[in-house]
Write a protein that holds these residues in place. Structure first.
Motif, short mmCIF file in Angstrom:
data_model
loop_
_atom_site.label_atom_id
_atom_site.label_comp_id
_atom_site.label_asym_id
_atom_site.label_seq_id
_atom_site.Cartn_x
_atom_site.Cartn_y
_atom_site.Cartn_z
N GLU A 230 5.18 19.03 -1.85
CA GLU A 230 4.24 17.92 -1.90
C GLU A 230 3.77 17.53 -0.50
O GLU A 230 2.59 17.25 -0.27
CB GLU A 230 4.88 16.74 -2.62
CG GLU A 230 5.18 17.04 -4.10
CD GLU A 230 6.04 15.98 -4.76
OE1 GLU A 230 6.49 15.06 -4.04
OE2 GLU A 230 6.25 16.08 -5.97
N GLN A 231 4.70 17.51 0.45
CA GLN A 231 4.33 17.18 1.83
C GLN A 231 3.35 18.20 2.40
O GLN A 231 2.41 17.84 3.13
CB GLN A 231 5.60 17.14 2.71
CG GLN A 231 6.54 15.99 2.44
CD GLN A 231 6.09 14.70 3.10
OE1 GLN A 231 5.24 14.71 3.98
NE2 GLN A 231 6.68 13.59 2.68
N ARG A 232 3.52 19.43 2.06
CA ARG A 232 2.69 20.50 2.61
C ARG A 232 1.30 20.54 1.99
O ARG A 232 0.30 20.70 2.71
CB ARG A 232 3.39 21.85 2.40
CG ARG A 232 2.59 23.04 2.91
CD ARG A 232 3.34 24.34 2.67
NE ARG A 232 2.54 25.49 3.07
CZ ARG A 232 2.92 26.75 2.86
NH1 ARG A 232 4.08 27.01 2.27
NH2 ARG A 232 2.14 27.76 3.24
N PHE A 233 1.20 20.39 0.68
CA PHE A 233 -0.06 20.70 0.00
C PHE A 233 -0.89 19.47 -0.41
O PHE A 233 -2.12 19.57 -0.48
CB PHE A 233 0.20 21.57 -1.23
CG PHE A 233 0.70 22.95 -0.92
CD1 PHE A 233 -0.11 23.88 -0.29
CD2 PHE A 233 2.00 23.31 -1.24
CE1 PHE A 233 0.35 25.15 0.00
CE2 PHE A 233 2.47 24.59 -0.95
CZ PHE A 233 1.64 25.51 -0.33
N LEU A 234 -0.26 18.36 -0.74
CA LEU A 234 -1.02 17.24 -1.30
C LEU A 234 -2.07 16.66 -0.35
O LEU A 234 -3.16 16.30 -0.80
CB LEU A 234 -0.08 16.15 -1.79
CG LEU A 234 0.71 16.47 -3.06
CD1 LEU A 234 1.48 15.24 -3.54
CD2 LEU A 234 -0.18 17.00 -4.17
N ASP B 123 0.78 -1.23 0.00
CA ASP B 123 0.00 0.00 0.00
C ASP B 123 0.81 1.28 0.00
O ASP B 123 0.25 2.37 0.12
CB ASP B 123 -0.92 0.02 1.23
CG ASP B 123 -1.85 -1.19 1.28
OD1 ASP B 123 -2.37 -1.57 0.22
OD2 ASP B 123 -2.01 -1.76 2.38
N MET B 124 2.16 1.19 -0.13
CA MET B 124 2.97 2.40 -0.03
C MET B 124 4.00 2.46 -1.15
O MET B 124 4.36 1.44 -1.75
CB MET B 124 3.66 2.47 1.33
CG MET B 124 2.71 2.64 2.50
SD MET B 124 3.56 2.74 4.10
CE MET B 124 4.02 1.00 4.32
N PRO C 165 1.33 12.09 0.67
CA PRO C 165 2.38 11.58 1.56
C PRO C 165 1.82 10.97 2.84
O PRO C 165 0.86 11.45 3.42
CB PRO C 165 3.21 12.83 1.86
CG PRO C 165 2.94 13.76 0.74
CD PRO C 165 1.51 13.51 0.37
N ILE C 166 2.46 9.88 3.26
CA ILE C 166 2.16 9.22 4.53
C ILE C 166 3.23 9.55 5.57
O ILE C 166 2.93 9.70 6.75
CB ILE C 166 2.09 7.69 4.33
CG1 ILE C 166 0.91 7.32 3.41
CG2 ILE C 166 1.98 6.96 5.66
CD1 ILE C 166 0.92 5.87 2.98
N TRP D 230 12.82 13.06 1.51
CA TRP D 230 12.14 12.13 0.63
C TRP D 230 10.79 11.79 1.23
O TRP D 230 10.46 12.25 2.33
CB TRP D 230 12.98 10.87 0.38
CG TRP D 230 13.48 10.21 1.63
CD1 TRP D 230 14.53 10.62 2.42
CD2 TRP D 230 12.97 9.03 2.25
NE1 TRP D 230 14.70 9.77 3.49
CE2 TRP D 230 13.76 8.79 3.41
CE3 TRP D 230 11.94 8.15 1.95
CZ2 TRP D 230 13.53 7.69 4.25
CZ3 TRP D 230 11.71 7.06 2.78
CH2 TRP D 230 12.50 6.84 3.91
N SER D 231 9.98 11.01 0.52
CA SER D 231 8.61 10.76 0.96
C SER D 231 8.24 9.29 0.88
O SER D 231 8.76 8.54 0.02
CB SER D 231 7.62 11.55 0.10
OG SER D 231 7.78 12.94 0.24
#
Length: 304
Positions: free
Chosen positions: A69-73, A51-52, A87-88, A101-102
């Motif tokens: 991406e971490q902030r807005f997605l 799942d990741m 992001p998880i 990284w994510s």
């Protein structure tokens, strides 16, 4: 540079990805980890468990996208009708790897360049996605710049880079035809409304397909706020003539895609195509093929 796409990228293998996961997220260290061959040009992507996905920037410019991406997605995800890889977890430099990284959610499906799909259904799925993205409050969103390849800027700001790419393709296309088409599009009035959220990079490598339908949209490195017509490039990068007509009809129900917006979208597809083809023609056959088809669709669409 063997096996590399960019002069400034670093090599990333499964061993490094495993070390990063094990050291920073030990709860997931025993999950299977496998590299995704078509992970993109700016990131190395690995499937982690079922799942990741682990997403590791390959070059400095891609590393700049991680915080965005971490902030807005996560917030955008709640308002969009198609799955996106929100992001998880946020990784940090370590194990000799220099950047953040994510770990993101995994979305089932194959890239649209590798899997058959129903063009009319795809058009009717893409239009609500783009419309929903454009309706989200863009206050505080990042203006176009190096972080998103300047997607969403007034097209006149892409004039120099587009013309420079055209010169490099004289053995593949008629330079005069490309130049005239580009110059005609530049006469289209620029977007005068407020900046809107854009994906910025809607092409078949970033559209996932499952059972002939779109299952998700990935790779938000081009995310920013700017001219919404940038996302209309999908009409030429992803769809053919029949799908393009269905896409415009569906979009007109959601937001006004007037002739000026449609013309700018076609111009974005052309600019994306020539710049990507000039850059990747000797290094990435997949993206070169996507870029070449985008150029051909844009040139051949007399109604654009």
């Amino acid at each position: 540079m063997a096996g590399k796409l960019h002069e400034d990228e670093i090599g990333i293998g499964e061993a490094l990805a495993r070390r990063l996961v094990a050291s920073q997220f030990p709860q997931w260290k025993d999950l299977p980890l496998v590299r995704v061959p078509a992970g993109g040009t700016d990131n190395a992507v690995f499937r982690l468990g079922a799942d990741m996905a682990v997403r590791l920037p390959r070059r400095p410019s891609a590393a700049e996208q991680v915080e965005k991406e971490q902030r807005f997605l996560p917030g955008l995800q709640r308002s969009l009708p198609l799955a996106i890889p929100a992001p998880i977890a946020a990784g940090r430099p370590g194990e000799g790897y220099p950047w953040s990284w994510s770990i993101c959610g995994w979305i089932e499906g194959e890239a649209a360049f590798a899997a058959p799909f129903d063009e009319i259904a795809a058009a009717r799925d893409l239009a609500p996605f783009i419309g929903a993205l454009h309706r989200i409050d863009a206050a505080g969103g990042p203006a176009p710049g190096p972080h998103n390849f300047f997607r969403g800027v007034p097209l006149a700001q892409r004039d120099r880079s587009t013309r420079a790419a055209i010169v490099k393709l004289v053995d593949m296309f008629e330079a005069d035809e490309l130049t005239v088409t580009w110059e005609q599009a530049l006469h289209t009035p620029a977007w005068s409304g407020p900046p809107k959220w854009i994906h910025g990079d809607l092409h078949p490598g970033n559209i996932l397909v499952q059972d002939r339908r779109i299952s998700g949209v990935i790779d938000f490195g081009g995310l920013g706020v700017g001219d919404p017509a940038c996302d209309l490039m999908a009409a030429w990068t992803v769809l053919g003539a029949e799908g393009r007509a269905a896409f415009r009809d569906a979009l007109n129900v959601i937001e006004a895609a007037d002739d000026d917006a449609w013309s700018r979208g076609r111009c974005w597809a052309l600019s994306f195509g020539v710049i990507a083809l000039a850059y990747y023609r000797d290094s990435d056959a997949t993206l070169s093929g996507i870029a070449r088809r985008s150029i051909e669709q844009a040139l051949g669409d007399a109604s654009g």
